[in-house]
Scaffold this motif. Structure first.
Motif, mmCIF file in Angstrom:
data_model
loop_
_atom_site.group_PDB
_atom_site.id
_atom_site.type_symbol
_atom_site.label_atom_id
_atom_site.label_comp_id
_atom_site.label_asym_id
_atom_site.label_seq_id
_atom_site.Cartn_x
_atom_site.Cartn_y
_atom_site.Cartn_z
ATOM 1 N N LEU A 217 26.721 77.389 35.653
ATOM 2 C CA LEU A 217 27.993 77.897 36.179
ATOM 3 C C LEU A 217 28.647 78.889 35.214
ATOM 4 O O LEU A 217 29.684 79.459 35.511
ATOM 5 C CB LEU A 217 28.974 76.745 36.396
ATOM 6 C CG LEU A 217 28.746 75.789 37.554
ATOM 7 C CD1 LEU A 217 29.845 74.746 37.564
ATOM 8 C CD2 LEU A 217 28.745 76.552 38.875
ATOM 9 N N THR B 100 30.287 70.187 40.830
ATOM 10 C CA THR B 100 29.113 70.123 39.960
ATOM 11 C C THR B 100 29.177 68.898 39.051
ATOM 12 O O THR B 100 28.180 68.203 38.849
ATOM 13 C CB THR B 100 29.044 71.409 39.098
ATOM 14 O OG1 THR B 100 29.109 72.522 39.977
ATOM 15 C CG2 THR B 100 27.777 71.466 38.292
ATOM 16 N N GLY C 164 23.340 71.995 33.155
ATOM 17 C CA GLY C 164 23.887 72.175 34.504
ATOM 18 C C GLY C 164 25.162 72.997 34.486
ATOM 19 O O GLY C 164 25.381 73.865 35.343
ATOM 20 N N ASP D 69 28.178 65.523 40.415
ATOM 21 C CA ASP D 69 26.730 65.286 40.428
ATOM 22 C C ASP D 69 26.175 65.074 39.028
ATOM 23 O O ASP D 69 25.343 64.215 38.800
ATOM 24 C CB ASP D 69 26.001 66.491 41.053
ATOM 25 C CG ASP D 69 26.299 66.602 42.541
ATOM 26 O OD1 ASP D 69 26.657 65.557 43.133
ATOM 27 O OD2 ASP D 69 26.185 67.713 43.087
ATOM 28 N N SER E 42 34.521 74.294 42.167
ATOM 29 C CA SER E 42 33.075 74.303 41.939
ATOM 30 C C SER E 42 32.743 73.448 40.718
ATOM 31 O O SER E 42 31.731 72.740 40.702
ATOM 32 C CB SER E 42 32.542 75.732 41.798
ATOM 33 O OG SER E 42 32.984 76.302 40.608
#
Lengths: 388, 357
Positions: free
Chosen positions: B50, B19, B46, B22, B15
């Motif tokens: 998480l 992430t 961002g 991006d 993950s």
């Protein structure tokens, strides 16, 4: 990541340690007093031939890499000799288990494990080294037999061996990789001549073997006629794992550290020289990497590449450890053969030279790099040369 | 026993990688570097979603309560994309300092804010670890600190600073007298020179804490290099499979593919060393300092080898700013020197084993 041992494994470790403590009187200086008796004792207790079925003379345990590792560590800790590890046990036996006939397994595995039969491996030829599949030793049909002619080289233990497992060309018209058979025969068969091949170490670790019309029954082929290349590759896999064994490297580094703490120049310990100490620490990091890499290859499904680099890195590292020992000894490092000033019976020099053979043998470093880049990294193969 | 990532750890890795692809593509890194940005709040925000800033913070303070193995996986993922983030200072070293040496009040005050990403922490611990240059160093007395700290990490927009004094004592302060940028090769992780002049600072409790911070930092720098070097290897392999000369892809030449094999052969076992060093920090504290030192020094050496070799496999284009490979090259170079170059770190490794008289 969970490196703790389960209670079952802890109990197993205690059991191995207790066994080693109870039988410490049966070996001296890392070697068994009676090799065959020691081998039998180890097999009976599951510390050698552990996963080989009882029916073939093994101990018959389920494969368990963690238990195998616990055994390996306990033996290093106790400086106890492992079971026999000749080419018969390390390479022929696993091959027979995988592709041998029932008759072949029953006949050969038991006596091989007990050390009653010593084997040698007839693979490389003068014209077939890295390009092993180019081997030319031919086996010509003659009734129920083959007549084998040709020669092999780099054959360890050929002088002592009673038997050979050998690659020969049985199908001359077939493609290069498909005309080879894997065959077993006694070294006492008429028509075999063994010549020791003295190496740079001063010893004859290898031999040349010459065959002239050596008569061998066709029934001695293992894994089917013309299947020898594929059979041999199962063996090579076992050999490469053995050559890069991180436990052996770790033991060697331990000796190097002891050497550097003990030896002095002008009254100063080698270990107190910052340049040598730095080199030692660089190697220690590498040895630890290979040790943990080894742990990972045992339990991590994603460790394909990690497995592929063991032979290349492990053999080079062994060579480097010996190189540092020689440098640390300074002028004493060039002594060899015998004499009152010689250290470790000349083993550092001998290993340094012999390790070069291990970097070359069992698939050279360059062949390993082909394997890593092609199979590990998916890079293209070298284009085939088109014959004019 | 299992020397492999757990399912949760693999999920975390996946993950994070998705992430980061991006949040921190090469164009974003380039903009950060070209514009001399001091911080990339968009990327950190961002990652905060998480829970990355609170990775090590205990759940009672709003974090994820994970260990250094997970932090090493995060550092590796960040290194892979050379992400400009305050991860080392704000998510690893400052929370650890507070957890190891903070009072309950200090923890309650700062850990929840750090865990959410609301607060950023800078860390200045270079002098007692890497050695003092140009007489830098901080002295502490009576709740105040004075002096200069070089190579301070993640100070841009920092709400608090963790500062080590010359004797290794740790202090928490909210402002420095001045903060001057120290432009370095690696524009993805800005460094600062902090000056303190009788600046109020709360002492943190234990002196032992600095050693743990050092070990954690060494493992993180090693993991960051692991990720960056893996990325450089991947790029070299991809390029060698694509680029044609003499009518063949250059990856079919052994001269080229063997360079790639050598990089892989060095990197793959190094990965196991980094994992073990992180594991030891969490579970085997007796071994942790030695393993951290070896991981830091070894990855510095392997990193340098991969950085130059990958550039070489790329040929002339590898040198260009346009390709951007140099961001990885420089990141690896900075990791090597930060908090002690390999020679110094190996001396620590030797000392830890009693090999120095």
């Amino acid at each position: 990541m969970d490196l703790t041992l389960t209670p079952e494994l802890t109990a197993f470790r205690d059991e191995v340690r207790a066994f080693l403590a109870a039988h410490a009187d049966q070996h001296e200086g890392g070697a068994p007093k009676d090799p065959k008796a020691w081998q039998k004792l180890l097999i009976d207790n599951g510390y050698a031939a552990r996963t080989i079925p009882k029916a073939y003379g093994g101990y018959g345990a389920e494969p368990d890499i963690l238990k195998s590792r616990i055994i390996a560590e306990a033996f290093i800790e106790a400086n106890a000799p492992r079971g026999m590890a000749g080419q018969g046990i390390s390479m022929l036996v696993p091959t027979l288990l995988e592709v041998g006939s029932e008759e072949q397994k029953t006949r050969w595995i038991g006596p091989t494990l007990r050390g009653e039969i010593i084997w040698c491996q007839g693979y490389s030829e003068p014209g077939a080294g890295s390009d092993l599949a180019n081997l030319q030793t031919k086996a010509v049909e003659d009734g129920d037999d083959f007549l084998i002619s040709g020669s092999k080289i780099w054959t360890s233990t050929a002088m002592q061996a009673q038997m050979i497992f050998c690659l020969v060309r049985t199908e001359p018209k077939a493609a290069k990789h498909e005309g080879i058979s894997y065959i077993l025969f006694p070294m006492s068969t008429p028509g075999i001549e063994v010549r020791p091949l003295k190496s740079m170490t001063g010893q004859a670790e290898f031999n040349e073997v010459f065959f002239t019309d050596v008569r061998v029954p066709k029934a001695n082929v293992v894994g089917g006629r013309g299947r020898g290349w594929f059979v041999a590759n199962t063996t090579l896999k076992h050999e490469r794992g053995m050559l890069g064994d991180p436990n052996a490297t770790e033991a060697r580094l331990k000796s190097l550290i002891e050497l550097m703490r003990r030896e002095t120049v002008d009254g100063q310990r080698i270990i107190d020289n910052p340049i040598f100490r730095d080199r030692l620490m660089q190697l220690q990091a590498r040895v630890l990497s290979m040790k943990f890499n080894g742990l990972r290859t045992m339990t991590d499904d994603t460790a394909g590449l990690a497995r592929m680099v063991v032979k290349l890195q492990g053999c080079e590292l062994n060579h480097q450890v010996a190189a540092l020992a020689i440098d640390a000894l300074g002028e004493l490092g060039i002594l060899y053969h015998d004499g009152p000033h010689l250290r470790a019976k000349g083993n550092w020099q001998r290993n340094y030279m012999f390790d070069l053979g291990l970097i070359i043998g069992g698939g050279t470093a360059q062949i390993q790099k082909n394997i890593i880049s092609e199979r590990g990294l998916g890079m293209p193969r070298e284009p085939k040369v088109v014959e004019a | 026993m299992r020397f492999a990532l757990s399912e949760d750890q693999t999920l975390l890795q996946d993950s994070l990688s998705r992430t980061l692809a991006d949040l921190s593509p090469l164009e974003r890194v380039r903009r950060f570097a070209d514009e001399n940005q001091a911080a990339a709040p968009d990327i950190w925000a961002g990652l905060s979603e998480l829970g990355l800033p609170g990775l090590l913070v205990p759940e009672e303070y709003g974090g994820l309560g994970l260990g250094l193995v997970e932090a090493a996986l995060a550092a590796e993922a960040l290194g892979r994309v050379v992400a400009p983030t305050p991860f080392l200072g704000s998510a690893v070293l400052a929370p650890l300092a507070l957890m190891l040496a903070g009072t309950d009040e200090q923890k309650s005050r700062w850990l929840p804010k750090l865990a959410s990403g609301e607060a950023i922490a800078g860390v200045a611990i270079s002098e007692p670890i890497a050695g003092a240059r140009e007489n830098a160093g901080v002295a502490a007395a009576n709740g105040r600190v004075t002096g200069t700290a070089l190579f301070a990490l993640d100070t841009a927009g920092a709400d608090l600073l963790i500062v080590a004094d010359r004797t290794g004592g740790l202090h928490l302060t909210q402002l420095a007298h001045s903060a001057e940028p120290m432009p370095s090769i690696d524009a993805t992780r800005p460094l600062c020179q902090l000056t303190f002049s009788d600046t109020p600072a709360e002492p943190l409790a234990s002196n032992q804490a600095l050693e743990r911070l050092r070990d954690a930092a060494w493992v993180m720098l090693a993991a960051d290099t692991l990720g960056a070097a893996q990325s450089m290897l991947d790029k070299a392999v991809a390029y060698a499979k694509e680029r044609k000369q003499f009518g063949r892809t250059i990856g079919s030449f052994q001269a080229v593919k063997h360079l790639c094999a050598e990089m892989a052969a060095e990197l793959e076992p190094a990965r196991a060393l980094v994992w073990y060093a992180a594991y030891a920090f969490d579970k085997a504290p007796d071994e942790a300092p030695l393993m951290a030192a070896h991981a830091k020094a070894h990855l510095s050496e392997i990193g340098r080898f991969v950085a130059r070799t990958s550039t070489e496999v790329h040929g002339g284009i590898g040198m260009t700013d346009l390709l951007g490979l140099h961001y990885w090259f420089k990141r690896i170079g900075q990791n090597r020197q930060l908090l002690g170059g390999p020679e110094r770190v190996r001396e620590t490794a030797a000392r830890l084993q009693g090999l120095i008289a």
